[in-house]
Design a protein around this motif. Sequence first.
Motif, PDB file in Angstrom:
ATOM      1  N   GLU A  53      -7.555   2.606   9.602  1.00 10.78           N
ATOM      2  CA  GLU A  53      -7.657   3.699  10.961  1.00 10.78           C
ATOM      3  C   GLU A  53      -7.040   3.167  12.035  1.00 10.78           C
ATOM      4  O   GLU A  53      -6.889   3.564  12.524  1.00 10.78           O
ATOM      5  N   ALA A  54      -7.851   1.697  12.081  1.00  5.16           N
ATOM      6  CA  ALA A  54      -7.654   0.898  12.693  1.00  5.16           C
ATOM      7  C   ALA A  54      -5.554   0.978  13.327  1.00  5.16           C
ATOM      8  O   ALA A  54      -5.889   0.643  13.706  1.00  5.16           O
ATOM      9  N   VAL A  55      -4.668   0.776  11.882  1.00  4.66           N
ATOM     10  CA  VAL A  55      -3.582   0.350  12.492  1.00  4.66           C
ATOM     11  C   VAL A  55      -3.055   1.246  13.014  1.00  4.66           C
ATOM     12  O   VAL A  55      -2.284   2.046  13.657  1.00  4.66           O
ATOM     13  N   LEU A  56      -3.175   3.084  12.435  1.00  2.00           N
ATOM     14  CA  LEU A  56      -3.130   4.086  12.247  1.00  2.00           C
ATOM     15  C   LEU A  56      -3.396   4.068  14.024  1.00  2.00           C
ATOM     16  O   LEU A  56      -2.878   4.767  15.066  1.00  2.00           O
ATOM     17  N   VAL A  80       3.397   3.737   8.841  1.00  2.00           N
ATOM     18  CA  VAL A  80       2.011   3.114   8.670  1.00  2.00           C
ATOM     19  C   VAL A  80       0.927   2.410   7.369  1.00  2.00           C
ATOM     20  O   VAL A  80       0.679   1.498   8.357  1.00  2.00           O
ATOM     21  N   ARG A  81       2.049   2.917   6.647  1.00  2.00           N
ATOM     22  CA  ARG A  81       0.013   2.260   5.910  1.00  2.00           C
ATOM     23  C   ARG A  81       0.980   0.891   5.064  1.00  2.00           C
ATOM     24  O   ARG A  81       0.898   0.084   4.621  1.00  2.00           O
ATOM     25  N   MET A  82       2.797   0.740   4.772  1.00  2.00           N
ATOM     26  CA  MET A  82       3.201  -0.321   5.308  1.00  2.00           C
ATOM     27  C   MET A  82       2.491  -1.819   5.875  1.00  2.00           C
ATOM     28  O   MET A  82       2.196  -2.199   5.747  1.00  2.00           O
ATOM     29  N   PHE A  83       2.190  -0.823   7.461  1.00  2.00           N
ATOM     30  CA  PHE A  83       1.990  -1.602   8.397  1.00  2.00           C
ATOM     31  C   PHE A  83       0.522  -2.345   7.940  1.00  2.00           C
ATOM     32  O   PHE A  83      -0.486  -3.391   8.443  1.00  2.00           O
ATOM     33  N   ALA A  84      -0.333  -0.554   7.204  1.00  2.00           N
ATOM     34  CA  ALA A  84      -1.802  -1.280   6.954  1.00  2.00           C
ATOM     35  C   ALA A  84      -2.192  -2.559   6.329  1.00  2.00           C
ATOM     36  O   ALA A  84      -3.788  -3.269   6.123  1.00  2.00           O
ATOM     37  N   GLU A  85      -1.339  -1.776   4.893  1.00  2.00           N
ATOM     38  CA  GLU A  85      -1.323  -2.848   3.608  1.00  2.00           C
ATOM     39  C   GLU A  85      -1.084  -4.039   4.057  1.00  2.00           C
ATOM     40  O   GLU A  85      -1.622  -5.366   3.488  1.00  2.00           O
ATOM     41  N   SER A  86       0.050  -4.212   5.367  1.00  2.00           N
ATOM     42  CA  SER A  86       0.248  -5.788   5.319  1.00  2.00           C
ATOM     43  C   SER A  86      -0.905  -7.133   6.210  1.00  2.00           C
ATOM     44  O   SER A  86      -1.418  -7.933   5.868  1.00  2.00           O
ATOM     45  N   ALA A  87      -1.192  -6.021   7.039  1.00  2.00           N
ATOM     46  CA  ALA A  87      -2.542  -6.469   7.757  1.00  2.00           C
ATOM     47  C   ALA A  87      -3.702  -6.517   7.617  1.00  2.00           C
ATOM     48  O   ALA A  87      -4.040  -7.776   7.658  1.00  2.00           O
TER      49      ALA A  87
END
Length: 108
Positions: free
Chosen positions: A5-8, A93-100
């Motif tokens: 949710e933070a990345v989204l 965005v999920r890719m960025f969240a998992e990477s974060a």
Amino acid sequence: MVTDEAVLSFFREQLPVLGLLPMQSNMLSIDDILQEYTEPEDLLPAIRKYEQVFGVDISSMNIDNYYPWKVSWFFRRWFMKKPIEQTSHPLTVRMFAESAKAGRWLYY
């Protein structure tokens, strides 16, 4: 701990809303393909800021794997049955969240 949710929320703040009016139906969701949601001129600065805000090492990210992206014109589905064949990989965005969560870019 970084959450999805933070990345989204970050990408929703950084990227312009798709369409003319910001409504729930056209807000960015976690599995939307970012290349179809926004232009590279908006996405690339957001990715650079993402790196700083979340402390993610994106040095292994090759943007050439994700562009060029062919965007379908609005009426295509009524005139063409064959889907567009993409030569690039989708960014979500999920890719960025998992990477974060991992602290580094996880994808090719």
